[in-house]
Design a protein around this motif. Structure first.
Motif, PDB file in Angstrom:
ATOM      1  N   LEU A  13      24.228 -46.483 -14.083  1.00  0.00           N
ATOM      2  CA  LEU A  13      23.853 -45.113 -14.429  1.00  0.00           C
ATOM      3  C   LEU A  13      22.483 -45.055 -15.091  1.00  0.00           C
ATOM      4  O   LEU A  13      22.073 -44.015 -15.599  1.00  0.00           O
ATOM      5  CB  LEU A  13      24.913 -44.491 -15.338  1.00  0.00           C
ATOM      6  N   GLY A  14      21.773 -46.174 -15.074  1.00  0.00           N
ATOM      7  CA  GLY A  14      20.411 -46.207 -15.611  1.00  0.00           C
ATOM      8  C   GLY A  14      19.427 -45.513 -14.694  1.00  0.00           C
ATOM      9  O   GLY A  14      19.719 -45.215 -13.522  1.00  0.00           O
ATOM     10  N   GLU A  15      18.250 -45.275 -15.224  1.00  0.00           N
ATOM     11  CA  GLU A  15      17.190 -44.581 -14.501  1.00  0.00           C
ATOM     12  C   GLU A  15      16.829 -45.313 -13.214  1.00  0.00           C
ATOM     13  O   GLU A  15      17.105 -46.514 -13.047  1.00  0.00           O
ATOM     14  CB  GLU A  15      15.965 -44.458 -15.416  1.00  0.00           C
ATOM     15  N   CYS A  16      16.224 -44.596 -12.297  1.00  0.00           N
ATOM     16  CA  CYS A  16      15.690 -45.205 -11.083  1.00  0.00           C
ATOM     17  C   CYS A  16      14.678 -46.286 -11.460  1.00  0.00           C
ATOM     18  O   CYS A  16      13.902 -46.141 -12.412  1.00  0.00           O
ATOM     19  CB  CYS A  16      15.012 -44.142 -10.219  1.00  0.00           C
ATOM     20  N   HIS A  17      14.702 -47.382 -10.716  1.00  0.00           N
ATOM     21  CA  HIS A  17      13.682 -48.425 -10.886  1.00  0.00           C
ATOM     22  C   HIS A  17      12.452 -47.995 -10.072  1.00  0.00           C
ATOM     23  O   HIS A  17      12.417 -48.160  -8.853  1.00  0.00           O
ATOM     24  CB  HIS A  17      14.224 -49.769 -10.410  1.00  0.00           C
ATOM     25  N   TYR A  18      11.478 -47.447 -10.779  1.00  0.00           N
ATOM     26  CA  TYR A  18      10.308 -46.888 -10.109  1.00  0.00           C
ATOM     27  C   TYR A  18       9.224 -47.919  -9.806  1.00  0.00           C
ATOM     28  O   TYR A  18       8.196 -47.581  -9.210  1.00  0.00           O
ATOM     29  CB  TYR A  18       9.703 -45.760 -10.951  1.00  0.00           C
ATOM     30  N   GLY A  19       9.442 -49.158 -10.205  1.00  0.00           N
ATOM     31  CA  GLY A  19       8.494 -50.209  -9.868  1.00  0.00           C
ATOM     32  C   GLY A  19       7.089 -49.932 -10.389  1.00  0.00           C
ATOM     33  O   GLY A  19       6.895 -49.649 -11.571  1.00  0.00           O
ATOM     34  N   GLU A  20       6.115 -49.986  -9.480  1.00  0.00           N
ATOM     35  CA  GLU A  20       4.704 -49.834  -9.869  1.00  0.00           C
ATOM     36  C   GLU A  20       4.373 -48.418 -10.336  1.00  0.00           C
ATOM     37  O   GLU A  20       3.298 -48.194 -10.903  1.00  0.00           O
ATOM     38  CB  GLU A  20       3.800 -50.231  -8.696  1.00  0.00           C
ATOM     39  N   TRP A  21       5.270 -47.475 -10.118  1.00  0.00           N
ATOM     40  CA  TRP A  21       5.045 -46.110 -10.606  1.00  0.00           C
ATOM     41  C   TRP A  21       5.402 -45.964 -12.088  1.00  0.00           C
ATOM     42  O   TRP A  21       5.009 -44.991 -12.728  1.00  0.00           O
ATOM     43  CB  TRP A  21       5.892 -45.129  -9.788  1.00  0.00           C
ATOM     44  N   THR A  22       6.126 -46.914 -12.620  1.00  0.00           N
ATOM     45  CA  THR A  22       6.607 -46.814 -13.999  1.00  0.00           C
ATOM     46  C   THR A  22       5.450 -46.732 -14.993  1.00  0.00           C
ATOM     47  O   THR A  22       4.492 -47.515 -14.924  1.00  0.00           O
ATOM     48  CB  THR A  22       7.482 -48.035 -14.348  1.00  0.00           C
ATOM     49  N   GLY A  23       5.550 -45.776 -15.901  1.00  0.00           N
ATOM     50  CA  GLY A  23       4.563 -45.638 -16.969  1.00  0.00           C
ATOM     51  C   GLY A  23       3.314 -44.867 -16.592  1.00  0.00           C
ATOM     52  O   GLY A  23       2.434 -44.670 -17.438  1.00  0.00           O
ATOM     53  N   ARG A  24       3.250 -44.388 -15.345  1.00  0.00           N
ATOM     54  CA  ARG A  24       2.056 -43.673 -14.912  1.00  0.00           C
ATOM     55  C   ARG A  24       2.223 -42.164 -15.086  1.00  0.00           C
ATOM     56  O   ARG A  24       3.343 -41.638 -15.021  1.00  0.00           O
ATOM     57  CB  ARG A  24       1.752 -44.003 -13.446  1.00  0.00           C
ATOM     58  N   PRO A  25       1.122 -41.437 -15.291  1.00  0.00           N
ATOM     59  CA  PRO A  25       1.221 -39.977 -15.434  1.00  0.00           C
ATOM     60  C   PRO A  25       1.683 -39.330 -14.125  1.00  0.00           C
ATOM     61  O   PRO A  25       1.248 -39.717 -13.030  1.00  0.00           O
ATOM     62  CB  PRO A  25      -0.216 -39.562 -15.772  1.00  0.00           C
ATOM     63  N   LEU A  26       2.535 -38.340 -14.242  1.00  0.00           N
ATOM     64  CA  LEU A  26       2.999 -37.623 -13.058  1.00  0.00           C
ATOM     65  C   LEU A  26       1.852 -36.933 -12.334  1.00  0.00           C
ATOM     66  O   LEU A  26       1.848 -36.836 -11.103  1.00  0.00           O
ATOM     67  CB  LEU A  26       4.056 -36.601 -13.462  1.00  0.00           C
ATOM     68  N   SER A  27       0.873 -36.465 -13.085  1.00  0.00           N
ATOM     69  CA  SER A  27      -0.275 -35.797 -12.461  1.00  0.00           C
ATOM     70  C   SER A  27      -1.056 -36.753 -11.570  1.00  0.00           C
ATOM     71  O   SER A  27      -1.621 -36.345 -10.548  1.00  0.00           O
ATOM     72  CB  SER A  27      -1.197 -35.231 -13.550  1.00  0.00           C
ATOM     73  N   GLU A  28      -1.072 -38.017 -11.927  1.00  0.00           N
ATOM     74  CA  GLU A  28      -1.745 -39.036 -11.116  1.00  0.00           C
ATOM     75  C   GLU A  28      -0.887 -39.412  -9.911  1.00  0.00           C
ATOM     76  O   GLU A  28      -1.392 -39.563  -8.790  1.00  0.00           O
ATOM     77  CB  GLU A  28      -1.998 -40.257 -11.994  1.00  0.00           C
ATOM     78  N   LEU A  29       0.422 -39.537 -10.127  1.00  0.00           N
ATOM     79  CA  LEU A  29       1.321 -39.916  -9.035  1.00  0.00           C
ATOM     80  C   LEU A  29       1.370 -38.858  -7.948  1.00  0.00           C
ATOM     81  O   LEU A  29       1.613 -39.171  -6.775  1.00  0.00           O
ATOM     82  CB  LEU A  29       2.726 -40.152  -9.589  1.00  0.00           C
ATOM     83  N   ALA A  30       1.135 -37.604  -8.300  1.00  0.00           N
ATOM     84  CA  ALA A  30       1.166 -36.527  -7.310  1.00  0.00           C
ATOM     85  C   ALA A  30       0.109 -36.710  -6.224  1.00  0.00           C
ATOM     86  O   ALA A  30       0.211 -36.100  -5.156  1.00  0.00           O
ATOM     87  CB  ALA A  30       0.984 -35.179  -7.998  1.00  0.00           C
ATOM     88  N   CYS A  50      26.186 -39.937 -19.851  1.00  0.00           N
ATOM     89  CA  CYS A  50      24.805 -39.520 -20.096  1.00  0.00           C
ATOM     90  C   CYS A  50      23.868 -40.371 -19.250  1.00  0.00           C
ATOM     91  O   CYS A  50      23.907 -41.607 -19.311  1.00  0.00           O
ATOM     92  CB  CYS A  50      24.459 -39.647 -21.574  1.00  0.00           C
ATOM     93  N   SER A  51      23.033 -39.696 -18.461  1.00  0.00           N
ATOM     94  CA  SER A  51      22.160 -40.407 -17.535  1.00  0.00           C
ATOM     95  C   SER A  51      20.834 -39.663 -17.399  1.00  0.00           C
ATOM     96  O   SER A  51      20.383 -39.022 -18.344  1.00  0.00           O
ATOM     97  CB  SER A  51      22.878 -40.574 -16.190  1.00  0.00           C
ATOM     98  N   HIS A  52      20.232 -39.752 -16.227  1.00  0.00           N
ATOM     99  CA  HIS A  52      18.848 -39.332 -16.009  1.00  0.00           C
ATOM    100  C   HIS A  52      18.754 -38.346 -14.844  1.00  0.00           C
ATOM    101  O   HIS A  52      19.661 -38.253 -14.012  1.00  0.00           O
ATOM    102  CB  HIS A  52      17.989 -40.567 -15.730  1.00  0.00           C
ATOM    103  N   GLY A  53      17.628 -37.655 -14.774  1.00  0.00           N
ATOM    104  CA  GLY A  53      17.467 -36.565 -13.827  1.00  0.00           C
ATOM    105  C   GLY A  53      17.736 -36.943 -12.385  1.00  0.00           C
ATOM    106  O   GLY A  53      18.562 -36.301 -11.704  1.00  0.00           O
ATOM    107  N   ASP A  54      17.064 -37.966 -11.869  1.00  0.00           N
ATOM    108  CA  ASP A  54      17.249 -38.321 -10.462  1.00  0.00           C
ATOM    109  C   ASP A  54      18.651 -38.870 -10.198  1.00  0.00           C
ATOM    110  O   ASP A  54      19.215 -38.662  -9.119  1.00  0.00           O
ATOM    111  CB  ASP A  54      16.189 -39.336 -10.018  1.00  0.00           C
TER     112      ASP A  54
END
Length: 231
Positions: A83-100, A154-158
């Motif tokens: 039930l942990g968060e998605c493993h986002y790999g190289e996206w982890t810790g980056r701003p959403l505005s940049e990932l868009a 209790c978990s995370h959005g995705d």
């Protein structure tokens, strides 16, 4: 089968910073998130709970703590990494505005079933592990506490969106149509025939979710025309 109350963690410091936290350690609730967590116990005051389960990440455990403090009869939450968060790999810790601006962003938005995060997991894998976890917990809780029991996770959005999509019979490509706010509660009652989605992303009163002896659809049949609700 039991009713699951699926809580998204309260607002976190990463949420307010616009950062994709993933499994980054040390991401806590912000002041608003702590207030939301404190209010969760009152919102659930009328709901008997037999089990709490949590993602291992701090923000989820912090969200459940005020509820556990108010419910000494509840054991400490079982921690389930599925039930942990998605493993986002190289996206982890980056701003959403940049990932868009990443080419993968459109796949995540429009064709989630084909999305796999570089160095992480795919959304298909996320869906499989989380739905499997929820259904296994349902079976365990039904065996130990009976079919009318209520449990909370209790978990995370995705994660929550993937579980809702499965309960609704939606293809994973459509899970981005679902919105769950911080510290919202999604309620799903599982039956031998089908799940019933009772709430999605609810941030208000939950009193009507308390088990009642005249509850419809105990065997899995939907009420034609709609049920009468709580008296």
């Amino acid at each position: 089968m039991p009713t699951l109350l699926l809580v998204r963690h309260g607002r976190s410091t990463a949420n307010t910073a616009g950062i994709l936290a993933g499994w980054t350690p040390g991401v806590d609730l912000d002041d608003t998130g702590r207030t939301q967590a404190a209010g969760l116990a009152a919102r659930l005051a009328d709901i008997p709970l037999v089990q709490a389960v949590s993602s291992p990440l701090e923000r989820c455990r912090q969200t459940l703590q005020p509820l556990l403090d108010a419910r000494p009869e509840l054991d400490p939450p079982a921690v389930d990494e599925r039930l942990g968060e998605c493993h986002y790999g190289e996206w982890t810790g980056r701003p959403l505005s940049e990932l868009a601006g990443e080419p993968l962003w459109r796949t995540v938005q429009d064709h989630a079933a084909a999305a796999a995060f570089p160095g992480g997991e795919s959304l298909r894998e996320l869906s499989h592990r989380t739905v499997t976890a929820v259904r296994e917990w349902n079976d365990k809780i039904a065996a130990e506490h009976g079919p009318d029991s209520v449990w909370i996770a209790c978990s995370h959005g995705d994660v929550i969106k993937a579980v809702i999509a499965d309960a609704l019979g939606l293809h994973l490509d459509h899970f981005q149509r679902i919105s769950v706010e911080p510290c919202s509660v999604t309620a799903i009652r599982y039956t031998p025939l089908r799940p019933f989605v009772l709430r999605v992303g609810d941030t208000g009163s939950l009193a009507s979710l308390a088990p009642r002896p005249d509850a419809p659809a105990a065997g899995g049949d939907a009420v034609v025309g709609g049920d009468t609700g709580a008296s």
